[in-house]
Design a protein around this motif. Structure first.
Motif, PDB file in Angstrom:
ATOM      1  N   UNK A 605      34.468  38.045  46.728  1.00 63.30           N
ATOM      2  CA  UNK A 605      33.131  38.112  47.324  1.00 63.30           C
ATOM      3  C   UNK A 605      32.155  38.654  46.302  1.00 63.30           C
ATOM      4  N   UNK A 606      30.997  38.033  46.242  1.00 59.74           N
ATOM      5  CA  UNK A 606      29.899  38.521  45.400  1.00 59.74           C
ATOM      6  C   UNK A 606      28.903  39.232  46.304  1.00 59.74           C
ATOM      7  N   UNK A 655      29.225  31.250  36.792  1.00 54.70           N
ATOM      8  CA  UNK A 655      30.219  32.318  36.612  1.00 54.70           C
ATOM      9  C   UNK A 655      30.902  32.652  37.936  1.00 54.70           C
ATOM     10  N   UNK A 656      30.135  32.664  39.011  1.00 57.09           N
ATOM     11  CA  UNK A 656      30.712  32.981  40.315  1.00 57.09           C
ATOM     12  C   UNK A 656      31.689  31.894  40.758  1.00 57.09           C
ATOM     13  N   UNK A 657      31.398  30.640  40.404  1.00 51.40           N
ATOM     14  CA  UNK A 657      32.340  29.561  40.700  1.00 51.40           C
ATOM     15  C   UNK A 657      33.637  29.756  39.926  1.00 51.40           C
ATOM     16  N   UNK A 658      33.491  30.102  38.654  1.00 51.56           N
ATOM     17  CA  UNK A 658      34.648  30.314  37.782  1.00 51.56           C
ATOM     18  C   UNK A 658      35.541  31.431  38.328  1.00 51.56           C
ATOM     19  N   UNK A 664      28.966  34.695  49.114  1.00 50.46           N
ATOM     20  CA  UNK A 664      27.938  35.564  48.533  1.00 50.46           C
ATOM     21  C   UNK A 664      27.309  36.347  49.670  1.00 50.46           C
ATOM     22  N   UNK A 665      27.146  37.645  49.476  1.00 47.55           N
ATOM     23  CA  UNK A 665      26.473  38.487  50.467  1.00 47.55           C
ATOM     24  C   UNK A 665      25.143  38.918  49.860  1.00 47.55           C
ATOM     25  N   UNK A 666      24.058  38.465  50.459  1.00 51.70           N
ATOM     26  CA  UNK A 666      22.721  38.703  49.905  1.00 51.70           C
ATOM     27  C   UNK A 666      21.800  39.228  50.994  1.00 51.70           C
ATOM     28  N   UNK A 675      26.448  33.647  52.401  1.00 52.39           N
ATOM     29  CA  UNK A 675      26.300  32.273  51.915  1.00 52.39           C
ATOM     30  C   UNK A 675      27.678  31.787  51.445  1.00 52.39           C
ATOM     31  N   UNK A 676      28.299  30.865  52.186  1.00 43.91           N
ATOM     32  CA  UNK A 676      29.567  30.293  51.708  1.00 43.91           C
ATOM     33  C   UNK A 676      29.311  29.491  50.429  1.00 43.91           C
ATOM     34  N   UNK A 677      30.142  29.706  49.441  1.00 44.60           N
ATOM     35  CA  UNK A 677      29.981  29.008  48.163  1.00 44.60           C
ATOM     36  C   UNK A 677      30.967  27.848  48.103  1.00 44.60           C
TER      37      UNK A 677
END
Length: 847
Positions: A605-606, A655-658, A664-666, A675-677
């Motif tokens: 999780x970001x 980078x987050x995909x990698x 993502x929590x924003x 936000x589901x990636x």
């Protein structure tokens, strides 16, 4: 009879220490626990480790909870056969922080008994040392490993002095070895390193005494050999911890640089100077050893809130434009602290009386103590200045081994906090008992030192505002006169109160010494006066930084990541501001918990709300892109600095995909958004192309430019097979690789392809301990995309397994057990031999 009486006094002293520790920590009587920022962060970061231990009854030495994954050696991992750590745990049997305070007192008491062999002075010195303000500041912050290490400073020094000074070789060996082992087990290498810098002066002092024929060469050689063997065995008892950390540290920000940049040179070891020296003590700031709020104390003193409220009122009344407001904001840092450091939780206050007695001690103590303590104290203070004394800092960074591994040079003042109380009680003991010191000499020194000290305080009290300034350069540049004048006045008031107290305390101590010298006051009464005044001084200052507000209900201390708000929580927060962060983060925590419960697969999780790289709330619930840890892996830190310092709208998502950031929590703490990636690369993937990078810089740059789901960036060394074999990768649109099992230290995948493939895993590359198996046959793996793992997979269906089994743990265990066994055997033999000699001596006396 006298011996039994002495034992009674020692026992009473230990009881006094327990009573003092509990009186300082009265909330523990009601079941409350300390709420420590760093321990809160630890609980989040170590959650996966702790859960694994509880569920499997064994240890994982790798966790995916923070920074994509890292070894757990610095996250509270436990080692089998770690007997010395069990001894440490047993010694810390009292509730926190009573355990720390008791061992600080008791450890120095042992040192005092070795040095002056008088329980009264040892008791006095123990309060001097155990009440040093810095210890209470780091306890409040949660630097438990640091204070745990400092607990064993004094007893380790006691063991060494037993050998060198008292010539008690067997007892000294036992004490030195035991506390050397405990020192290392406490696991704060920086503190231990600083202690041994100081002990270098003791070694030199003993060598000089040999040269001057004050002691024999034979004794020096035998003593040095005993101490060397003690230290080696003490270190050896911690072999698992040391070997694992030594292996790990090479791959972290404390190890060699990988990149060539303006500030870094590839291959150069250690941290960059700017990071190392950020928390450097100001030269003038050193005086806060004597006057706590010389420079305002901490960044958040108890009076700070009231001062800030008044400042806001003044700004509302006097500032009429946004431009002026913007200008003022550029000057703001702290309303109280105005020193050279970026910020501080409080001063390294040693105590006015302790500093005064330490100065006297440098005149009264014997030469065998005086010079090495003076030398070590001066070096400590100069190194604490860091960037404010670059010639010395540069020399140590460039030429002294391991010095460049540590940051925050201000923390080296812990050595002064050990040595000042020591020289103080030695000097005081000599003042009262050494007949070689004439009354005229004592009177002269007492007059000059007390007169000089009190005179300095008077000058600062009268002219301090003009001499010290009480404002930073930034404040002088950006603050309007009305604001600057108010702030200077308030800071001067804080200083004035503490300086006046210091004047009174020193005057009382000096008067007590003078009256005793004139036979108008009993020595014991003088010691009581000095002890009580010093205790009152340090106790009241320490309560500014560690007090009842630092304690919270057990439920909040043990579970600071609350997911539900309630009237009870709101009530508790209102009563204790330290709980504010718990209430503020409830909605974010609930969001993270919901994600983890709904999607139990392995991903990261970001969290962009709480400060990605300075929080562990995310790690508590699920694996995180960020985290909170001072010793990150170098490659991950390079990626953070390259891509996350500037939040590029294209490269950061890449980078987050990698890193398989599936969510993502924003937004904000009140209304977090998920936000589901859908573009995350997943746990593993087959690439269709390989690009070979010639340098690490190129490797890091390319991963931000290519589609990493299709293209793997391989370093030159790892990329050789791809340059030599043109059929290494053949396209196959039907190929797949899926994760089938996840544990932090073991992952399993199933793959199928018609042609040979290169599998890239969204798992952090670490060259020590990870093993890769294809169909249970071990195969080599490589580094891909600067920080991930990759492996060649043949055509067909395969079972792929990677497991973290660091060989260093097993090797270290047997060395640790051997060294502990050696310590027991040598100690038993030494005690047997010592008793035998005593019996022989008694027999000879009877004859």
């Amino acid at each position: 009879m006298a011996k039994n009486k002495n034992l009674i006094y020692i026992a009473i002293s230990l009881v006094v220490f327990i009573v003092l520790a509990f009186l300082y920590s009265t909330p523990v009587f009601t079941g409350k626990q300390l709420f420590q920022h760093d321990i809160v962060q630890y609980r989040g970061g170590a959650k996966e480790l702790l859960d694994y231990r509880a569920n499997n009854d064994k240890e994982t030495y790798w966790s995916d909870s923070m920074f994509g994954g890292m070894p757990t050696y610095q996250m509270g991992s436990q080692f089998k056969g770690d007997i010395i750590k069990k001894i440490d745990s047993n010694l810390n049997f009292l509730p926190r922080p009573v355990n720390y305070l008791f061992l600080l007192f008791a450890g120095f008491f042992l040192l005092g008994m070795v040095v002056v062999r008088n329980w009264k002075y040892a008791l006095l010195g123990a309060t001097f040392f155990g009440l040093s303000t810095y210890f209470y500041i780091i306890i409040a912050a949660g630097h438990n490993g640091k204070v745990n290490t400092i607990e064993y400073f004094a007893p380790l020094l006691a063991g060494i002095l037993l050998v060198y000074i008292r010539k008690k070789y067997i007892t000294g060996f036992i004490v030195t070895t035991l506390f050397m082992g405990l020192q290392i087990a406490a696991n704060h290498p920086q503190m231990t390193y600083y202690l041994f810098l100081a002990l270098g002066f003791l070694f030199i002092s003993e060598l000089v005494r040999v040269i001057k024929k004050k002691t024999s060469m034979k004794h020096f050689i035998v003593s040095s050999a005993i101490i060397a063997v003690s230290c080696i065995i003490g270190v050896g008892m911690n072999s698992q911890r040391i070997m694992a950390n030594s292996e790990y540290i090479k791959e972290t920000v404390r190890g060699k640089q990988i990149l060539n940049t303006e500030n870094h040179t590839a291959g150069k070891s250690g941290m960059d100077k700017e990071s190392m020296l950020m928390w450097s003590y100001g030269r003038l700031e050193t005086l806060n050893l004597f006057i706590p709020r010389l420079m305002g104390g901490g960044s958040q003193e108890p009076e700070a809130k009231e001062i800030m409220n008044h400042i806001q009122e003044m700004i509302q009344e006097n500032v009429s434009s946004q431009a002026e407001m913007d200008r003022i904001s550029k000057g703001f840092a702290s309303v109280t602290y105005w020193g050279d450091q970026p910020g501080t939780s409080g001063p390294a206050y040693q105590g006015a009386i302790v500093c005064f007695l330490a100065i006297l001690g440098f005149f009264f103590a014997g030469k065998k103590y005086r010079y090495w303590i003076l030398g070590a104290s001066i070096l400590t203070i100069l190194l604490a200045w860091g960037s404010n004394f670059m010639p010395l800092s540069d020399f140590f960074i460039d030429y002294v081994p391991f010095y460049n591994k540590f940051r925050a040079p201000s923390s080296i003042l812990v050595i002064v906090e050990l040595l000042f109380p020591l020289i103080a009680i030695i000097g005081l003991y000599k003042f009262f008992t050494d007949e070689k010191l004439t009354e005229e000499y004592k009177k002269k020194i007492l007059f000059y030192v007390s007169g000089g000290t009190l005179g300095l305080l008077l000058i600062l009290l009268i002219f301090g505002k003009s001499i010290l300034g009480f404002a930073t350069d930034n404040e002088k540049l950006y603050f309007p006169p009305f604001l600057l004048d108010y702030l200077v006045d308030e800071r001067f008031k804080l200083f004035k109160v503490d300086a006046l107290k210091a004047f009174i305390y020193v005057a009382i101590a000096a008067l007590a010494l003078f009256l005793t010298m004139k036979k108008k006051l009993n020595q014991n009464i003088a010691l009581v006066i000095i002890g009580v005044v010093s205790l009152f001084d340090l106790w009241t200052v320490n309560k500014r930084y560690l007090n009842d507000d630092n304690y919270v209900d057990k439920v909040f201390a043990e579970n600071p990541f609350q997911t539900e708000s309630s009237d009870l929580l709101a009530e508790k927060v209102q009563a204790n501001p330290n709980l504010g962060s718990i209430l503020a983060n409830v909605n974010v925590n609930k969001t993270l918990e919901t994600i983890a419960e709904k999607d139990k697969t392995h991903y990261r999780i970001f969290n962009n709300i709480l400060g990605t790289f300075s929080e562990t709330n995310t790690s508590y619930f699920k694996s995180s892109i960020g985290g909170y840890h001072a010793v990150k892996l170098r490659r991950y830190d390079d990626v953070i600095n390259e891509y996350f310092q500037i939040m590029d709208s294209v490269k950061v998502p890449n980078m987050l995909n990698l890193l398989n950031a599936k969510y993502w929590v924003v937004g904000g703490p009140e209304k977090p958004q998920v936000i589901p990636n859908t573009k995350a690369n997943g746990n593993a993937w087959f690439v269709s192309e390989v690009k070979v990078a010639n340098t690490p810089n190129e490797e890091l740059k390319l991963i931000g430019e290519v589609d990493t789901k299709k293209i793997a960036i391989i370093g030159k060394e790892d990329g050789k097979p791809f340059l030599e074999r043109d059929k290494f990768i053949l396209p196959d649109s039907t190929a797949f690789i899926n994760l089938t099992k996840y544990q932090p230290n073991e992952l399993e995948f199933k793959s199928k392809s018609k042609t040979p493939q290169l599998a890239v895993f969204s798992e952090i590359y670490y060259p020590h301990g990870w093993k890769m198996f294809i169909d249970e046959k071990e195969v080599p793996y490589i580094k891909a995309d600067y920080l991930l793992r990759a492996v060649q997979v043949p055509a067909g269906e395969h079972h792929i397994r990677m497991v973290f089994e660091p060989e260093v743990i097993e090797k270290g265990k047997w060395i640790s057990l051997f060294c502990f066994g050696l310590f027991i055997a040598l100690s038993a033999f030494g005690i047997f031999w010592m008793n035998k000699k005593k019996k022989e001596a008694l027999t000879e006396e009877k004859v």
